[in-house]
Design an enzyme around this catalytic site. Structure first.
Site, PDB file in Angstrom:
ATOM      1  N   HIS A 135       0.962  -1.093  -0.131  1.00  0.00           N
ATOM      2  CA  HIS A 135      -0.094  -0.118   0.229  1.00  0.00           C
ATOM      3  C   HIS A 135       1.138   1.674   0.143  1.00  0.00           C
ATOM      4  O   HIS A 135       0.291   2.362  -0.077  1.00  0.00           O
ATOM      5  CB  HIS A 135      -1.184  -0.329   0.957  1.00  0.00           C
ATOM      6  CG  HIS A 135      -2.069   0.916   1.010  1.00  0.00           C
ATOM      7  ND1 HIS A 135      -2.062   1.223   0.228  1.00  0.00           N
ATOM      8  CD2 HIS A 135      -3.385   0.443   2.000  1.00  0.00           C
ATOM      9  CE1 HIS A 135      -3.782   2.030   0.347  1.00  0.00           C
ATOM     10  NE2 HIS A 135      -4.183   1.432   0.993  1.00  0.00           N
ATOM     11  N   CYS A 136       2.299   1.056   0.366  1.00  0.00           N
ATOM     12  CA  CYS A 136       2.728   2.555   0.711  1.00  0.00           C
ATOM     13  C   CYS A 136       3.128   3.092  -0.895  1.00  0.00           C
ATOM     14  O   CYS A 136       4.119   3.927  -0.799  1.00  0.00           O
ATOM     15  CB  CYS A 136       4.199   2.584   1.510  1.00  0.00           C
ATOM     16  SG  CYS A 136       5.245   0.969   0.424  1.00  0.00           S
TER      17      CYS A 136
END
Length: 464
Positions: A135-136
């Site tokens: 998700h980063c």
């Protein structure tokens, strides 16, 4: 990394796996030569257009500042793209169990942060492609953008763009000594300023939202449910599909938005699921709803904010439930606009980076979320293409998104509109809802309830 991307990186724990992704079902019967090798070759040819698949993360010294992205060049596709098959009979149960098992471990942080699984053994020769990416590096909208780069709008794969490799390269990482100096300055000077700014932002936020007549629910105002429990490392997954035309027909009839209908469907499904188990709270559930702030779907990282919305599961009438969803979603949008007008930044912009890692572990150890839940679930709605996509010539029939679990919020429901359908991906843990497939199966009856309510006379409709 940006502050939001760093927050997703630091928030990961042994149980909070911060990867997102999707499950695509392909029909290769009309695609000559479709195979695992062809799909791997397709990914290799698009790496120049997908820098996210080449990036590795390196942390600041002593984890005092935000991490950096490093371009690893050509990733080892033998490692990142895997081959598997379902046991017989290869139906829904076998597929969902395999997806849950593959979703139950984190990505290798020493390598570029993604995996792809080519899964054979589905009925009538179909193939599933499961993707995981941290998700980063992406949010829901940019993940959809990756899909449209990786796959094609025609059965014949296009040629890769020759200039793609020269774009969106990360900055060079400074020498360790310079990064250590920057981290020391951040700790000594920038961190106190961030703390002061966080306090100032909190006061300004409270003043800004006082003007909103119907305030949406805040964090830690949710009732306690089975979905608010300690999150284990294991996952359970299920999927459902609804007709997009039916959803839009309900939207038009009630004069609301598609997202309002999605939230009302989820509320109706949760009401039935919890009521059947004698666990229905006497007040509304609270959902966190991510909101995209993205203008460029190809940009690296996250561009999202979020709002909290009541899911009125305590309301028996489906039409009244949808109208209540509409009212509270309008109030949540007013709050978002008020915060933007007052230039109030998100928590990640004002909080020292290192505190996120400490806070995630302290929250897990305290078990606060089991007794005072921040929200009950996360509901996300991502728009997708209305036209078919192809993987190495095989048409994608279904495209089901899958989100993460964190903060002892053990239910994530994400939907993706693709062609003429809305595909819902539901993720939880076996301890929280081992029968999550039964929750998935209540989504269609919840939509039918809204349609049935339209046939009753003298219904008051919502406004756009």
């Amino acid at each position: 990394m940006s502050s939001v991307d760093a927050a997703f990186w630091f928030a990961e724990t042994p149980a909070w796996h911060m990867h997102i992704g999707a499950l695509a079902i392909c029909d290769p019967r009309s695609a000559d030569g479709f195979s695992f090798e062809r799909v791997r070759e397709l990914v290799a040819s698009r790496l120049g257009e997908l820098p996210q698949l080449r990036y590795r993360v390196t942390e600041a010294p002593l984890r005092l500042d935000r991490p950096w992205l490093i371009d690893e060049g050509e990733p080892d596709l033998e490692f990142h793209i895997r081959h598997s098959a379902l046991p017989s009979p290869g139906g829904r149960r076998e597929l969902e169990e395999l997806v849950a098992r593959l979703w139950s471990y984190p990505l290798d942080r020493s390598k570029p942060l993604w995996e792809m699984w080519f899964i054979e053994g589905l009925p009538e020769g179909r193939v599933a492609i499961l993707t995981k990416i941290h998700h980063c590096l992406v949010d829901g909208v940019s993940g959809a953008g990756i899909t449209e780069i990786l796959f094609d709008a025609t059965p014949e794969p296009r040629e890769p763009r020759s200039d793609a490799g020269d774009r969106r390269k990360p900055d060079d990482v400074p020498p360790r000594e310079l990064r250590l100096l920057e981290a020391a300055v951040d700790l000594a000077f920038v961190t106190p300023l961030r703390v002061m700014r966080l306090l100032n932002q909190t006061v300004r936020q409270q003043l800004a939202v006082r003007e909103i007549p119907e305030r949406p629910p805040g964090y830690f105002e949710a009732p306690v449910t089975r979905f608010n429990a300690g999150i284990s490392a294991q996952r359970r997954f299920s999927a459902a599909r609804l007709s997009l035309d039916r959803v839009k027909a309900v939207k038009d009839a009630y004069g609301v938005k598609v997202n309002d209908v999605v939230l009302a469907i989820v509320a109706g499904a949760l009401r039935r699921y919890l009521k059947d188990r004698d666990e229905l709270p006497d007040r509304a559930l609270v959902a966190q709803v991510p909101v995209s702030t993205r203008s460029d779907a190809t940009a690296i990282g996250n561009a999202i904010s979020s709002m909290t919305v009541s899911l009125p599961t305590e309301i028996a009438d489906p039409a009244d439930r949808l109208r209540a969803v509409f009212r509270v979603s309008q109030a949540a949008k007013q709050m978002t606009e008020a915060l933007t007008a007052h230039q109030i930044m998100g928590l990640t912009d004002t909080t020292p980076p290192g505190l996120f890692r400490l806070a995630a572990r302290a929250f897990t150890a305290s078990r606060l979320g089991e007794n005072v839940p921040p929200v009950n679930l996360v509901v996300s709605n991502v728009p997708g293409p209305p036209f078919p996509l192809y993987a190495a010539g095989a048409v994608l029939e279904r495209f089901t998104p899958i989100g993460p679990l964190l903060m002892d919020v053990g239910l994530n429901i994400t939907c993706f509109s693709y062609r003429d359908a809305m595909d819902f991906g539901i993720i939880t843990t076996p301890e929280i809802a081992g029968d999550v497939d039964e929750l998935a199966d209540t989504l269609e009856p919840a939509l039918a309830e809204l349609e049935d309510a339209l046939r009753k006379p003298a219904r008051k409709r919502g406004r756009k």
